[in-house]
Design an enzyme around this catalytic site. Structure first.
Site, PDB file in Angstrom:
ATOM      1  N   SER A  20      -3.063 -92.223  25.786  1.00 28.31           N
ATOM      2  CA  SER A  20      -4.487 -92.526  25.630  1.00 28.31           C
ATOM      3  C   SER A  20      -5.328 -91.874  26.727  1.00 28.31           C
ATOM      4  O   SER A  20      -4.965 -91.885  27.901  1.00 28.31           O
ATOM      5  CB  SER A  20      -4.691 -94.035  25.663  1.00 28.31           C
ATOM      6  OG  SER A  20      -6.063 -94.334  25.519  1.00 28.31           O
ATOM      7  N   LYS A  44      -8.199 -92.285  22.627  1.00 25.79           N
ATOM      8  CA  LYS A  44      -8.912 -92.745  23.824  1.00 25.79           C
ATOM      9  C   LYS A  44      -9.194 -94.252  23.753  1.00 25.79           C
ATOM     10  O   LYS A  44      -9.448 -94.776  22.674  1.00 25.79           O
ATOM     11  CB  LYS A  44     -10.233 -91.953  23.894  1.00 25.79           C
ATOM     12  CG  LYS A  44     -11.166 -92.360  25.010  1.00 25.79           C
ATOM     13  CD  LYS A  44     -10.623 -92.002  26.370  1.00 25.79           C
ATOM     14  CE  LYS A  44     -11.402 -92.683  27.476  1.00 25.79           C
ATOM     15  NZ  LYS A  44     -10.634 -92.711  28.750  1.00 25.79           N
ATOM     16  N   ALA A  69     -11.408 -90.987  37.358  1.00 24.12           N
ATOM     17  CA  ALA A  69     -12.193 -92.230  37.288  1.00 24.12           C
ATOM     18  C   ALA A  69     -13.221 -92.019  36.185  1.00 24.12           C
ATOM     19  O   ALA A  69     -14.429 -91.981  36.423  1.00 24.12           O
ATOM     20  CB  ALA A  69     -12.866 -92.507  38.628  1.00 24.12           C
ATOM     21  N   LEU A  72     -13.623 -95.187  31.299  1.00 26.60           N
ATOM     22  CA  LEU A  72     -13.483 -95.609  29.901  1.00 26.60           C
ATOM     23  C   LEU A  72     -14.672 -95.206  29.026  1.00 26.60           C
ATOM     24  O   LEU A  72     -15.147 -95.973  28.196  1.00 26.60           O
ATOM     25  CB  LEU A  72     -13.228 -97.127  29.813  1.00 26.60           C
ATOM     26  CG  LEU A  72     -11.802 -97.610  30.010  1.00 26.60           C
ATOM     27  CD1 LEU A  72     -10.844 -97.011  28.994  1.00 26.60           C
ATOM     28  CD2 LEU A  72     -11.251 -97.391  31.390  1.00 26.60           C
ATOM     29  N   ASN A  98      -6.090 -97.629  21.245  1.00 28.32           N
ATOM     30  CA  ASN A  98      -5.913 -98.189  22.595  1.00 28.32           C
ATOM     31  C   ASN A  98      -7.156 -99.031  22.894  1.00 28.32           C
ATOM     32  O   ASN A  98      -8.282 -98.579  22.698  1.00 28.32           O
ATOM     33  CB  ASN A  98      -5.763 -97.011  23.568  1.00 28.32           C
ATOM     34  CG  ASN A  98      -5.623 -97.444  25.012  1.00 28.32           C
ATOM     35  OD1 ASN A  98      -6.610 -97.767  25.683  1.00 28.32           O
ATOM     36  ND2 ASN A  98      -4.409 -97.431  25.519  1.00 28.32           N
ATOM     37  N   CYS A 129      -7.606-103.012  32.752  1.00 27.53           N
ATOM     38  CA  CYS A 129      -9.054-103.204  32.937  1.00 27.53           C
ATOM     39  C   CYS A 129      -9.363-104.491  33.692  1.00 27.53           C
ATOM     40  O   CYS A 129      -8.627-105.471  33.621  1.00 27.53           O
ATOM     41  CB  CYS A 129      -9.793-103.190  31.604  1.00 27.53           C
ATOM     42  SG  CYS A 129      -8.841-103.462  30.134  1.00 27.53           S
ATOM     43  N   ASN A 192       0.567 -96.978  33.346  1.00 27.71           N
ATOM     44  CA  ASN A 192      -0.786 -96.467  33.452  1.00 27.71           C
ATOM     45  C   ASN A 192      -0.887 -95.762  34.811  1.00 27.71           C
ATOM     46  O   ASN A 192       0.120 -95.600  35.499  1.00 27.71           O
ATOM     47  CB  ASN A 192      -1.781 -97.633  33.320  1.00 27.71           C
ATOM     48  CG  ASN A 192      -3.079 -97.166  32.676  1.00 27.71           C
ATOM     49  OD1 ASN A 192      -3.642 -96.143  33.062  1.00 27.71           O
ATOM     50  ND2 ASN A 192      -3.546 -97.907  31.696  1.00 27.71           N
ATOM     51  N   GLY A 244       3.873 -88.617  34.039  1.00 27.47           N
ATOM     52  CA  GLY A 244       4.310 -87.329  34.562  1.00 27.47           C
ATOM     53  C   GLY A 244       5.216 -86.541  33.643  1.00 27.47           C
ATOM     54  O   GLY A 244       5.889 -85.612  34.095  1.00 27.47           O
ATOM     55  N   GLY A 265       0.640 -87.361  28.848  1.00 29.93           N
ATOM     56  CA  GLY A 265      -0.762 -87.492  29.254  1.00 29.93           C
ATOM     57  C   GLY A 265      -1.283 -86.256  29.956  1.00 29.93           C
ATOM     58  O   GLY A 265      -1.671 -85.273  29.321  1.00 29.93           O
TER      59      GLY A 265
END
Ligand SMILES: Cc1cc2nc3c(=O)[nH]c(=O)nc-3n(C[C@H](O)[C@H](O)[C@H](O)COP(=O)(O)O)c2cc1C
Length: 310
Positions: A20, A44, A69, A72, A98, A129, A192, A244, A265
């Site tokens: 995501s 996303k 950063a 979202l 997601n 979150c 995450n 990774g 990712g």
């Protein structure tokens, strides 16, 4: 070898999924490869209302990784269902939504909104979150709050499998995995991003406008691998390994420690066609290892102790 895997009833033709936030809403990547070849597409993070995200700069390169950063940024769940979802090849490739929410009621509402959508194969809950109702502590850092978020999504999700995505920013990942397993999560995914920062000594400022961000990419793979192994040892739910992964050999490492599937990712930022290439290369890699089924390989890591015994 048949590369298909089963995630709590969700059938994937191979274990390569997108992560995501690194694959847009999927459609953007159709120019780099055939979306129907992927194991699954995770889109996303979606919130109830559209979000602008954080101010720029919101991405910084770091040794063997990157900090982000984004905050979202997304079009909101309604626009996703109306404008993006119908154009994805969801009949051929499972599309996973997601979810991002700031309190339990929002998680429930998101799940309820998506439950009737035939084109959404499963829900992945981002518990990294902050919970605004509970002083901003992330859902993913407290086992009781993580369990509450899991139950809220399960209650709204109807028949859809619920994947809970764990945050690595905890002392004991097993306690989090245990809590969401007991709450009824069908599948667990991890990890995450790891919280980090980068600073510029000349300007004396953080490099990200937000100050701190999430570290991802090859730099975090050893942490992810250790955590995935620990979680696989204590849960009976299928686990998706993330962190990774930039080659099929990385993916196979996660499967060897117990993961059923993997997500790619930051690797997609390095090569936008990476997932498609990995799907093509997987067949060759399993042949090189002489595998005939996932069952004979998944979780079959030989540790020093077991090695001595045999
Ligand atoms: C730019 C960016 C945006 C991300 N957005 C989300 C998101 O919306 N929801 C989520 O659960 N994870 C998000 N992630 C985390 C990734 O899905 C993944 O868990 C993490 O980056 C580790 O995998 P990697 O090292 O392969 O990137 C994001 C990561 C990046 C780099």
């Amino acid at each position: 070898m048949n590369l298909a895997v089963d995630l709590a009833g969700l059938k994937l033709k191979n274990p390569i999924m997108t992560a995501s936030g690194t694959f847009g809403y999927g459609l953007e990547f159709s120019r780099y490869g055939d979306l129907t070849k992927l194991g699954a597409i995770v889109v996303k993070g979606l919130s109830l209302k559209p979000r602008q995200g954080n101010p720029m700069p919101r991405i910084v390169e770091t040794p063997c990784g990157m900090l982000n950063a984004i905050g979202l940024q997304n079009v909101g769940v309604e626009a996703f269902v109306r404008d993006k979802l119908p154009f994805l090849p969801w009949r051929e490739t499972p599309v996973i939504a997601n979810l991002y929410a700031q309190d339990v009621a929002e998680f429930h509402a998101l799940a309820r909104f998506l439950a009737p959508e035939e084109a959404v194969a499963a829900l992945e809950v981002n518990i990294s979150c902050p919970n605004v109702r509970r002083g901003g502590m992330a859902f993913g850092q407290d086992p009781a709050m993580a369990a509450e978020a899991t139950r809220a999504v399960l209650e709204g999700a109807g028949e859809k499998p619920v994947i809970v995505k764990l945050s690595p920013n905890v002392t004991d990942i097993r306690a989090m995995a245990q809590a969401v397993t007991e709450a009824g999560a069908h599948v667990l995914s991890l990890i995450n991003t790891l919280t980090g920062m980068a600073v510029d000594v000349r300007t004396r400022r953080p490099r990200l406008a937000n100050g701190i961000g999430g570290l991802s990419g090859p730099a975090i793979k050893p942490v992810a691998l250790r955590m995935v192994r620990e979680v696989c040892q204590i849960t009976d739910r299928p686990v998706i390994g993330i962190g990774g992964i930039v080659s099929v050999w990385d993916a196979l490492e996660f499967i060897l420690v117990g993961a059923t599937a993997v997500q790619v990712g930051t690797g997609t930022f390095m090569r936008p066609d990476l997932c498609f290439r990995m799907v093509r290369q997987l067949e060759e890699a399993v042949e090189e290892l002489g595998l005939e089924s996932w069952d004979e390989f998944r979780g079959r890591l030989i540790t020093a102790r077991e090695g001595r015994k045999s």
